[in-house]
Design an enzyme around this catalytic site. Sequence first.
Site, PDB file in Angstrom:
ATOM      1  N   PRO A   9      40.619  11.717  97.816  1.00  0.00           N
ATOM      2  CA  PRO A   9      41.490  12.786  98.302  1.00  0.00           C
ATOM      3  C   PRO A   9      40.937  13.582  99.478  1.00  0.00           C
ATOM      4  CG  PRO A   9      40.525  13.352  96.183  1.00  0.00           C
ATOM      5  CD  PRO A   9      40.221  11.907  96.416  1.00  0.00           C
ATOM      6  N   TYR A  22      32.537  18.055 108.161  1.00  0.00           N
ATOM      7  CA  TYR A  22      32.882  16.627 108.106  1.00  0.00           C
ATOM      8  C   TYR A  22      32.982  15.949 109.477  1.00  0.00           C
ATOM      9  CZ  TYR A  22      33.903  17.811 103.248  1.00  0.00           C
ATOM     10  OH  TYR A  22      33.796  18.239 101.939  1.00  0.00           O
ATOM     11  N   ALA A  74      36.530  14.955  95.938  1.00  0.00           N
ATOM     12  CA  ALA A  74      36.380  15.900  94.826  1.00  0.00           C
ATOM     13  C   ALA A  74      36.487  15.226  93.456  1.00  0.00           C
ATOM     14  CB  ALA A  74      37.409  17.015  94.952  1.00  0.00           C
ATOM     15  N   ARG A 104      25.325  22.083  98.566  1.00  0.00           N
ATOM     16  CA  ARG A 104      26.563  22.861  98.529  1.00  0.00           C
ATOM     17  C   ARG A 104      26.760  23.494  97.140  1.00  0.00           C
ATOM     18  NH1 ARG A 104      31.158  19.263 101.133  1.00  0.00           N
ATOM     19  NH2 ARG A 104      32.213  21.301 101.136  1.00  0.00           N
TER      20      ARG A 104
HETATM   21  C1  DQA Z   1      32.721  14.721  99.950  1.00  0.00           C
HETATM   22  C2  DQA Z   1      32.071  15.868  99.159  1.00  0.00           C
HETATM   23  C3  DQA Z   1      32.993  16.343  98.057  1.00  0.00           C
HETATM   24  O1  DQA Z   1      32.372  17.397  97.327  1.00  0.00           O
HETATM   25  C4  DQA Z   1      34.279  16.879  98.647  1.00  0.00           C
HETATM   26  O2  DQA Z   1      35.157  17.270  97.633  1.00  0.00           O
HETATM   27  C5  DQA Z   1      34.930  15.906  99.567  1.00  0.00           C
HETATM   28  C6  DQA Z   1      34.089  15.144 100.487  1.00  0.00           C
HETATM   29  C7  DQA Z   1      31.858  14.286 101.146  1.00  0.00           C
HETATM   30  O3  DQA Z   1      32.102  13.195 101.643  1.00  0.00           O
HETATM   31  O4  DQA Z   1      30.973  15.027 101.578  1.00  0.00           O
HETATM   32  O5  DQA Z   1      36.139  15.776  99.620  1.00  0.00           O
HETATM   33  O6  DQA Z   1      32.879  13.621  99.089  1.00  0.00           O
END
Ligand code: DQA
Length: 137
Positions: A9, A22, A74, A104
């Site tokens: 997601p 990101y 997530a 985080r």
């Molecule tokens: C994620 C880290 C997860 O905690 C977050 O909910 C994401 C992206 C990452 O690629 O850093 O959607 O998977």
Amino acid sequence: MKILILNGPNLNLLGRREPTIYGNLTFDEFFESLKKKYADITLDYFQSNIEGELIDKLHEVGFNYHGIILNAGAYTHTSVAIGDAVKGIETPVVEVHISNVHAREDFRHISYIAPNAKGVIAGFGLQSYELALESFL
Ligand code: DQA
């Protein structure tokens, strides 16, 4: 060699979503460059925001691909069902994260996938996917 990259997601928003965490690249742009660099590998890509669709995809490829690179977003931190699917298939799964989830919030330190994964790579930006790919070569 057949490898699937499976994104969960909100990863369809890469390039627009929280770029300080990101990055600015869309996943499609990154995926095109990865396919060019690893032209001798059959690299497939699937993204869904829906938990059950991710599970269906794991079942579909999980007995005939050589590897799965999974960023469940997530759902990593919440989904017993995706964890069970990873456990139930034969294809090895590498869990990846773009961000360093351990630097985080506390809830991101939990993974239902990691206990059944071949390994976990987090914190290297989109390069996390390439490092996971290298682990299958
Ligand atoms: C994620 C880290 C997860 O905690 C977050 O909910 C994401 C992206 C990452 O690629 O850093 O959607 O998977």
